[in-house]
Motif scaffolding. Structure first.
Motif, PDB file in Angstrom:
ATOM      1  N   SER A   2      22.913 -41.499  -0.808  1.00 43.27           N
ATOM      2  CA  SER A   2      21.519 -41.064  -0.948  1.00 43.27           C
ATOM      3  C   SER A   2      20.580 -42.223  -0.611  1.00 43.27           C
ATOM      4  O   SER A   2      20.912 -43.384  -0.764  1.00 43.27           O
ATOM      5  CB  SER A   2      21.249 -40.572  -2.366  1.00 43.27           C
ATOM      6  N   MET A   3      19.416 -41.856  -0.138  1.00 42.01           N
ATOM      7  CA  MET A   3      18.441 -42.849   0.288  1.00 42.01           C
ATOM      8  C   MET A   3      17.772 -43.486  -0.925  1.00 42.01           C
ATOM      9  O   MET A   3      17.500 -42.811  -1.915  1.00 42.01           O
ATOM     10  CB  MET A   3      17.404 -42.117   1.132  1.00 42.01           C
ATOM     11  N   GLN A   7      13.548 -46.805   0.929  1.00 43.16           N
ATOM     12  CA  GLN A   7      13.733 -46.223   2.264  1.00 43.16           C
ATOM     13  C   GLN A   7      13.023 -44.878   2.402  1.00 43.16           C
ATOM     14  O   GLN A   7      12.499 -44.554   3.464  1.00 43.16           O
ATOM     15  CB  GLN A   7      15.221 -46.138   2.585  1.00 43.16           C
ATOM     16  N   GLU A   8      12.978 -44.129   1.310  1.00 42.17           N
ATOM     17  CA  GLU A   8      12.240 -42.854   1.337  1.00 42.17           C
ATOM     18  C   GLU A   8      10.765 -43.071   1.673  1.00 42.17           C
ATOM     19  O   GLU A   8      10.132 -42.230   2.307  1.00 42.17           O
ATOM     20  CB  GLU A   8      12.338 -42.147  -0.027  1.00 42.17           C
ATOM     21  N   PHE A  10       9.481 -44.856   3.790  1.00 43.15           N
ATOM     22  CA  PHE A  10       9.249 -44.992   5.231  1.00 43.15           C
ATOM     23  C   PHE A  10       9.507 -43.684   5.988  1.00 43.15           C
ATOM     24  O   PHE A  10       9.364 -43.642   7.202  1.00 43.15           O
ATOM     25  CB  PHE A  10      10.166 -46.078   5.806  1.00 43.15           C
ATOM     26  N   GLN A  11       9.888 -42.654   5.285  1.00 43.25           N
ATOM     27  CA  GLN A  11      10.257 -41.414   5.965  1.00 43.25           C
ATOM     28  C   GLN A  11       9.026 -40.659   6.448  1.00 43.25           C
ATOM     29  O   GLN A  11       8.130 -40.342   5.670  1.00 43.25           O
ATOM     30  CB  GLN A  11      11.077 -40.503   5.022  1.00 43.25           C
ATOM     31  N   GLY A  12       8.991 -40.377   7.746  1.00 43.35           N
ATOM     32  CA  GLY A  12       7.965 -39.492   8.285  1.00 43.35           C
ATOM     33  C   GLY A  12       6.582 -40.090   8.418  1.00 43.35           C
ATOM     34  O   GLY A  12       5.656 -39.421   8.862  1.00 43.35           O
ATOM     35  N   LYS A  13       6.416 -41.358   8.023  1.00 43.18           N
ATOM     36  CA  LYS A  13       5.091 -41.977   8.187  1.00 43.18           C
ATOM     37  C   LYS A  13       5.236 -43.491   8.227  1.00 43.18           C
ATOM     38  O   LYS A  13       6.254 -44.039   7.814  1.00 43.18           O
ATOM     39  CB  LYS A  13       4.150 -41.567   7.054  1.00 43.18           C
ATOM     40  N   ASP A 200      20.314 -49.725  11.291  1.00 47.01           N
ATOM     41  CA  ASP A 200      19.240 -48.728  11.198  1.00 47.01           C
ATOM     42  C   ASP A 200      18.524 -48.921   9.864  1.00 47.01           C
ATOM     43  O   ASP A 200      18.935 -48.378   8.847  1.00 47.01           O
ATOM     44  CB  ASP A 200      19.837 -47.315  11.299  1.00 47.01           C
ATOM     45  N   PRO A 202      14.382 -49.780   8.072  1.00 48.15           N
ATOM     46  CA  PRO A 202      12.952 -49.909   8.362  1.00 48.15           C
ATOM     47  C   PRO A 202      12.532 -51.379   8.482  1.00 48.15           C
ATOM     48  O   PRO A 202      13.070 -52.252   7.800  1.00 48.15           O
ATOM     49  CB  PRO A 202      12.263 -49.260   7.151  1.00 48.15           C
ATOM     50  N   ASP A 223       7.714 -50.208  11.516  1.00 49.21           N
ATOM     51  CA  ASP A 223       7.681 -49.033  10.622  1.00 49.21           C
ATOM     52  C   ASP A 223       6.645 -49.160   9.516  1.00 49.21           C
ATOM     53  O   ASP A 223       6.394 -48.212   8.780  1.00 49.21           O
ATOM     54  CB  ASP A 223       9.069 -48.837   9.982  1.00 49.21           C
TER      55      ASP A 223
END
Length: 260
Positions: A2-3, A7-8, A10-13, A200, A202, A223
């Motif tokens: 799980s993230m 790290q979450e 940085f997701q999607g933005k 991989d 951010p 990122d």
């Protein structure tokens, strides 16, 4: 796997990551600053634990460290403030401090307390990659992410650090100490490319960034973006009245970062 919370973020933005020195002007204001910065779009917040000799910092953050220490801020009091924050906020929180602060507290005791209070990560700018393991092994044991810094250095070194990195990689935009700069000449895109070839993860850019234009420019290549001195300056100038000023600044920077 799980993230992590970091790290979450940085997701999607693109992530805007502000830094403040805990206890400047006082710990009550520090708590209010965290809530205000989260509300205005911060993705992760870096909390500086004051130290008498912060070697990576320029004069602005050095002065904030001395003000906080002069006001009686201790590592224990910072942990107590985090406990209060965690009753009201889930934003990822990362400590930025120095090896000496952790050593004198006791490395395992410090990291365990981080876990108990709900901290997510740790940045130790004075610990070189070669000496990272003694901290990293304890951090891994408690699920705390030790954030690696990468300076504009050799390609081999960047790859080597990236392979072992966790959370996000802190890309230092220029050699020297923190502080605002009129222009950033480092090829950030190249640093980020080298990191991502190795892992991989951010990448966020810090040191010298102060304007929305710079934030947008850096976020085109990375990122996220990290800003400290410009915010700490506002805390120094406005003292206990700084929260609305910092909130407005963070909003403008987060919007710029996310406009990319």
């Amino acid at each position: 796997m799980s993230m992590s919370r970091i790290q979450e973020a940085f997701q999607g933005k693109k992530a805007f990551i502000p830094f403040i020195t805990c206890g400047d002007p006082d710990l009550e204001t520090t708590e209010q600053l965290v809530y205000a910065m989260e509300k205005e779009g911060a993705a992760v917040i870096e909390l500086g634990i004051p130290f008498s000799d912060p070697t990576a910092e320029g004069p602005v953050i050095q002065a904030a460290n001395l003000r906080a220490l002069g006001g009686g801020v201790t590592t224990d009091k910072v942990f107590e403030t985090v406990e209060k924050i965690r009753k009201n906020s889930r934003i990822p929180l990362v400590f930025m401090t120095y090896a000496n602060v952790v050593f004198s507290y006791g490395t395992e005791r410090f990291v365990k307390r981080m876990k108990e209070t709900g901290m997510d990560g740790l940045i130790l700018p004075d610990v070189p990659f070669e000496e990272k393991e003694e901290f990293d092994s304890v951090c891994r044991e408690y699920g705390i992410e030790l954030i690696s810094l990468i300076a504009p250095t050799s390609h081999e070194r960047i790859r080597m650090i990236a392979e072992k990195a966790s959370g996000f990689v802190y890309c230092v935009s220029s050699l020297g100490v923190t502080g605002t700069r009129s222009e950033i000449t480092t090829d950030i895109g190249e640093m980020v490319r080298l990191v991502k070839e190795a892992k991989d993860i951010p990448c966020a850019v810090g040191f010298g960034i102060s304007t929305p234009e710079q934030a947008a420019e850096m976020c085109r290549q990375a990122d996220g973006v990290i800003v400290g001195s410009a915010i700490v300056k506002l805390c120094g100038a406005h003292g206990r009245d700084c929260v609305p000023y910092v909130a407005e600044y963070v909003r403008s920077m987060a919007e710029a970062a996310q406009s990319v």
